[in-house]
Design a protein around this motif. Structure first.
Motif, PDB file in Angstrom:
ATOM      1  N   ALA A   1       0.810  -1.216   0.000  1.00  0.00           N
ATOM      2  CA  ALA A   1       0.000   0.000   0.000  1.00  0.00           C
ATOM      3  C   ALA A   1       0.847   1.272   0.000  1.00  0.00           C
ATOM      4  CB  ALA A   1      -0.945  -0.015   1.195  1.00  0.00           C
TER       5      ALA A   1
ATOM      6  N   ALA B   1      -1.918   4.150 -11.941  1.00  0.00           N
ATOM      7  CA  ALA B   1      -3.362   4.047 -11.711  1.00  0.00           C
ATOM      8  C   ALA B   1      -4.097   5.212 -12.364  1.00  0.00           C
ATOM      9  CB  ALA B   1      -3.662   3.989 -10.212  1.00  0.00           C
TER      10      ALA B   1
ATOM     11  N   ALA C   1       4.388   4.258  -3.910  1.00  0.00           N
ATOM     12  CA  ALA C   1       3.143   4.993  -4.088  1.00  0.00           C
ATOM     13  C   ALA C   1       3.190   5.895  -5.308  1.00  0.00           C
ATOM     14  CB  ALA C   1       2.834   5.805  -2.840  1.00  0.00           C
TER      15      ALA C   1
ATOM     16  N   ALA D   1      -5.479   7.500  -1.178  1.00  0.00           N
ATOM     17  CA  ALA D   1      -4.508   6.414  -1.083  1.00  0.00           C
ATOM     18  C   ALA D   1      -3.505   6.625   0.047  1.00  0.00           C
ATOM     19  CB  ALA D   1      -3.785   6.251  -2.415  1.00  0.00           C
TER      20      ALA D   1
ATOM     21  N   SER E   1       2.900   3.792  -8.460  1.00  0.00           N
ATOM     22  CA  SER E   1       1.615   3.088  -8.528  1.00  0.00           C
ATOM     23  C   SER E   1       0.472   4.062  -8.750  1.00  0.00           C
ATOM     24  CB  SER E   1       1.392   2.285  -7.247  1.00  0.00           C
ATOM     25  OG  SER E   1       2.394   1.306  -7.085  1.00  0.00           O
ATOM     26  N   LEU E   2       0.519   5.203  -8.093  1.00  0.00           N
ATOM     27  CA  LEU E   2      -0.528   6.203  -8.289  1.00  0.00           C
ATOM     28  C   LEU E   2      -0.498   6.739  -9.715  1.00  0.00           C
ATOM     29  CD1 LEU E   2      -0.286   8.176  -4.935  1.00  0.00           C
ATOM     30  CD2 LEU E   2      -2.275   6.886  -5.748  1.00  0.00           C
TER      31      LEU E   2
ATOM     32  N   ARG F   1      -6.901  11.383  -5.629  1.00  0.00           N
ATOM     33  CA  ARG F   1      -6.319  10.042  -5.665  1.00  0.00           C
ATOM     34  C   ARG F   1      -5.238   9.896  -4.593  1.00  0.00           C
ATOM     35  NH1 ARG F   1      -6.424   6.049  -9.518  1.00  0.00           N
ATOM     36  NH2 ARG F   1      -7.316   7.395 -11.126  1.00  0.00           N
ATOM     37  N   CYS F   2      -4.382  10.910  -4.499  1.00  0.00           N
ATOM     38  CA  CYS F   2      -3.317  10.863  -3.484  1.00  0.00           C
ATOM     39  C   CYS F   2      -3.910  10.826  -2.078  1.00  0.00           C
ATOM     40  CB  CYS F   2      -2.409  12.086  -3.619  1.00  0.00           C
ATOM     41  SG  CYS F   2      -1.410  12.091  -5.112  1.00  0.00           S
TER      42      CYS F   2
ATOM     43  N   GLN G   1      -1.573   9.269   0.745  1.00  0.00           N
ATOM     44  CA  GLN G   1      -0.324   9.897   0.320  1.00  0.00           C
ATOM     45  C   GLN G   1      -0.364  11.418   0.407  1.00  0.00           C
ATOM     46  OE1 GLN G   1       2.623   8.366  -0.542  1.00  0.00           O
ATOM     47  NE2 GLN G   1       1.717   6.406   0.066  1.00  0.00           N
TER      48      GLN G   1
ATOM     49  N   PHE H   1      -3.074  -0.490  -6.265  1.00  0.00           N
ATOM     50  CA  PHE H   1      -3.531   0.897  -6.428  1.00  0.00           C
ATOM     51  C   PHE H   1      -4.499   1.022  -7.604  1.00  0.00           C
ATOM     52  CE2 PHE H   1      -0.039   1.756  -3.584  1.00  0.00           C
ATOM     53  CZ  PHE H   1      -0.373   2.938  -2.947  1.00  0.00           C
ATOM     54  N   SER H   2      -4.291   0.214  -8.635  1.00  0.00           N
ATOM     55  CA  SER H   2      -5.136   0.291  -9.824  1.00  0.00           C
ATOM     56  C   SER H   2      -6.312  -0.675  -9.756  1.00  0.00           C
ATOM     57  CB  SER H   2      -4.302  -0.046 -11.054  1.00  0.00           C
ATOM     58  OG  SER H   2      -3.872  -1.398 -10.975  1.00  0.00           O
TER      59      SER H   2
END
Lengths: 351, 351, 351, 351
Positions: A234, B73, B66, B234, B69-70, B230-231, B236, B101-102
């Protein structure tokens, strides 16, 4: 960079406290293995185990969004649900993070007047449905202190955990301001958590004086199975973990964690006491931690804004003032003076 | 804490460079608004825009897992796929983070001898399937420099991006050690990214001298739509964002970003040059950034371990040495000496 | 609607067999409770328990994509991984469904020449990594019969399950054509599954003569915990469940399940035997179920296409012919004749 | 199997209507290509396009859970939110499916007295938050007819869609019983959907007389981009698609879709009219489709249960009776007689 006068809109406005900073500075000497295989990470985990007087599993995450969401995801499958209060941060201010990390676990919101969950509310929600068309209740999350600045007593936590045990639910504590609750109750961290039946705690470091970082403590070690993989996947495993761990060593070993919290709490108490007598002004919730929620006429709030104060009004329309570990007593006094002035100015105006 | 001699197993073993540290110290003065609404965050984003000479969208995440992956995604839906090389970090060392993440985007792995993707490999994978039983190809990710320590030339990137454009794919660059590639090519960051057709870049801060933090740059601003949400969701979004932003200001404005990288690269070059003549020793890949992959008999590697050196052997069985921004020249010399001694000791042994 | 001559491109081209149809017709009399609370659903589950001679947990899903993905998701958390062969349907033809249902579990692909996993391949993948940067191996999936039309012997399954037990992995069987394997081995369903160490089986109904529907059998009932919620949340709970259940009663109680499979297998055998002697023609894999993979010159394949035959060439470039429960012997003979004619025509042409 | 007398607890208790059944029987002749590449699937999609008088994109899914969740997932990213009424099926009875399919999109629940969303409620929720700590509102879903058996007028739908357009939201219609609303309003399907501003419709087949199957219609074709991949990955692509498609051809081409609905509606009307005069009995909601919600003393409900009737009391404590396409007039009369008897028996009892 320009310097701004202290505001009390959020305790996130404060910086890093000296004890945390100094530990980071020490940690910055030389090289250290990555991903937590370093002495600082071990030391921080051990500091938590000493502080909580138990051999819990300790993990570090970057922020509270992730810490709480990961902890809940560890308790639930996607088709499970989590009971929370209607003012719970996980419900109101995490942009769907618990649902994202768990791939769909639903938050079941108990309508609570003051932000505190009760055994009755938990029971009512947990037993309201038992068919497969509704996500199976699996966990309860409480915020200690609450988003409304109140503190669950140990007896209240015990009552909640007893209800959880009876219903087969796990109890999670969002301790974004955990230290503030400890400072208020004057109890040991153990008494307020595992001894009272809490299964997992997210202990907030950021609001306690760190720059970044939260800790996740599993008192039931079985629940922590593979949690390190969960954090990694994550995006919550720091490569230079020592910088996430060292500030904890600084905070915990020095006692700054509870001193910082006590100072913040005292500022909130001072404001509460000094404005309680004002005409038209009320405290929306008992002031038990570092937050003051003022009920006041809109004209008074406008007056405060004119005097330069920033604050949120997202819970019930009142003004929230939140004091940090480094709240400046002079600014606190200035706020008190301005609240008094705004309220009294209003009071003079004939209806 | 105990002090350990520098190892070259990973550039994550290094600490925070002075320029980043000083900026954090400055950022730690007084209060600042949270969640990026502070002057340091603005300054860091502007520093990136100046450095890249374009009005890109800039976001900050805690780590590379992250960030990459972000970004992927944001390019893909769950039923899309991403082409990468077989040594791509997102495939080999992120514990399924891109898929998480996706919510399921598949990585399509091109078997590449040296870790570099080619237009041919991209085309072959992207056109291998066009039925709905296979995830639709949507993006390509390249690591610059590669996990094998090589640098894509600008022409190579342009060729890849041309193929991407033709096939309707987006091009993502994992720049965990982006600065090292810039230092090698001696080109502007712009030339190596948006001018060559890169859509999104993850610029690594941790390996470049920060304690924590990566930046995500969208050169095509349309791709950044709602990326802040999104951040946040997730986990972040840093509450005290200034501490994630300030080190960038320190690194970028001072030029430390490229100095740090150049120093690390030079150490790798020195080792490569000084061991190239040794009997039985080979370089697995051209040394173009801060990594050296040594092909050596197991007995030589054992000899190095006996002499106290730590290193990974995960790619192709060779020994990876990775030099950080603060690699100590004396320790580099010590490593060279020990490699030579181990190799020559081995050479003396009759077969 | 226009009527098309039988093709052998897929066994999904066939319709619903009489036994399944009649059961549906019977189930369509009158009303019945929804969501599985009906006598047909009970009867179907009981029929499976009798057939497998064990008190397993039985669930019904709409298709194989969902059945296999849900089963794997029940075995894994998002940060886990599943070992499969390189020709596994879950890897090659499910558009990322396993990753989607599990929120990120990675498939680890063993390169196998013929589509069969071996204990050695499982062990190699499962022990290749043990760090948190790579998803922890948690399950193995085998397809019985394989996508290449081969059948694992009971001994092979036992060897795989022994390796799984030793390594702490669960064994899942994708039985999209399970009945065909049973017909080949002539063994009991129990012998090929739980008695050989299989934990979860997806038993394919669609290819066995139903219109829609697969069954998921948990031999280790503990693994089925809350699986009904998982099915519901993932859109796999039929409201009029009786129509998903009744065809199973028809298939299983009448013995049609194995008769259908035996007929399909026999057709494949006949083709294999009748073309084996042809010049330039080879069988890519032993014909052990209802598929024939022909290796043939491209000109021969073109000749077959010209003669009106449809077939896939997705595995290894050979032509796959797949026979259904209702394969028409005349059309099978016509196919044989055309293969022979195409091959012999080719053979006459001087090189 | 035992035969049970008709109950009106759910319209899911009914079987498959003759028109749907006959089409399936026809579709079962011979072979047909799989995965929708067959004439029945084309014919069904075309039938929808004719019925709705527009060139919409048409997809078929197995059930309503999936159809609605997939449609909402197509409208949203994980960090978006969907406004629904507090009685919306997606919120109350889908076990978190919308959150699962979308990987976390949050449902924002408008507290509505009767189950109907209003423009005011949509506006209030959509504009309540605009910070990144709360999921961005992206879509609105309405159920037509509502879960309370009421029908939105065309004007009401237009008002909602106008508000959606203004706020940048997409409008989704859950038409699990769409035909019943059409039958009530006597309008064209077009008038109630795309002409009124609906972007996506899920048209329920199961309750309309099919055994399994729902259709998803995208009136804005751009929203349907790659939706076939989404269905496949989520386990909603039928291999023998003709059996999911043919019943639609039977229903739509014969007009059975609206006849079935009109019959069910008429039964509900009859019950409503015949019990309206009873002492102590009330209708909780206007009867506008195929549901009747009776407000009655608990003793009356107990009396009905004693007389053998099954019904749900999940909305507001009233008894729900739901009539299917095949509701038996004799059983409807029997229900009316029993309600009357139970109510009058109660009325005779002195308080």
């Amino acid at each position: 960079m320009p310097h701004t006068a202290q505001q009390f809109a959020s305790d996130n406005y404060a910086g890093i406290c000296p004890e945390a900073w100094d530990a980071m500075a020490q940690a910055n000497r030389g090289h250290a293995p990555a991903y937590g295989d370093d002495p600082w990470t071990d030391a921080a985990a051990d500091a938590f185990r000493r502080l909580f007087d138990t051999d819990c599993e300790v993990f570090f995450a970057f922020n509270g969004t992730a810490a709480n969401s990961l902890a809940l995801a560890a308790l639930c499958q996607s088709y499970h649900s989590v009971i929370c209060s209607s003012s719970a941060h996980v419900e109101t201010d995490e942009c769907g993070a618990p649902e994202f990390f768990s791939n769909g676990s639903k938050l079941l919101v108990a309508q609570t007047a003051d932000g505190k969950l009760t055994p009755q509310a938990v029971r009512a929600l947990a037993t309201s449905r038992s068919d497969i068309h509704f996500p199976k209740t699996r966990a309860v999350t409480i915020t200690q202190p609450t988003e409304t600045g109140q503190v669950y007593t140990i007896a209240e936590i015990e009552a909640l955990s007893a209800t959880c045990r009876e219903l087969g639910l796990r109890l999670h504590m969002d301790g974004a301001r955990f230290a503030n609750a400890c400072a208020t109750l004057g109890c040991s961290p153990a008494a307020m958590t595992w001894q009272a039946g809490v299964d997992v705690l997210c202990f907030g470091g950021t609001k306690n004086g760190m720059g970044v970082g939260e800790a996740i403590l599993f008192f039931d070690r079985a629940l922590a199975q593979d949690f390190d993989y969960r954090c990694k996947q994550a995006g919550q495993l720091a490569s230079k973990m020592r910088f996430l761990a060292a500030p904890w060593v600084g905070l915990l070993d020095s006692g700054a964690w509870v001193r910082n919290a006590a100072h913040a709490n005292a500022c909130a108490q001072r404001v509460a006491q000094r404005v309680a007598d004002l005409p038209g002004i009320g405290l929306m919730f008992p002031v038990e931690a570092n937050a003051v929620f003022l009920q006041a006429p809109e004209s008074v709030l406008a007056g405060l804004r004119e005097r330069g104060w920033r604050f949120y009004t997202f819970i019930g329309g009142g003004a929230r003032f939140m004091f940090a570990w480094d709240a400046d007593p002079d600014r606190v006094e200035a706020l008190i003076a301005d609240i008094r002035a705004a309220a009294l100015a209003e009071d003079l105006v004939p209806a």
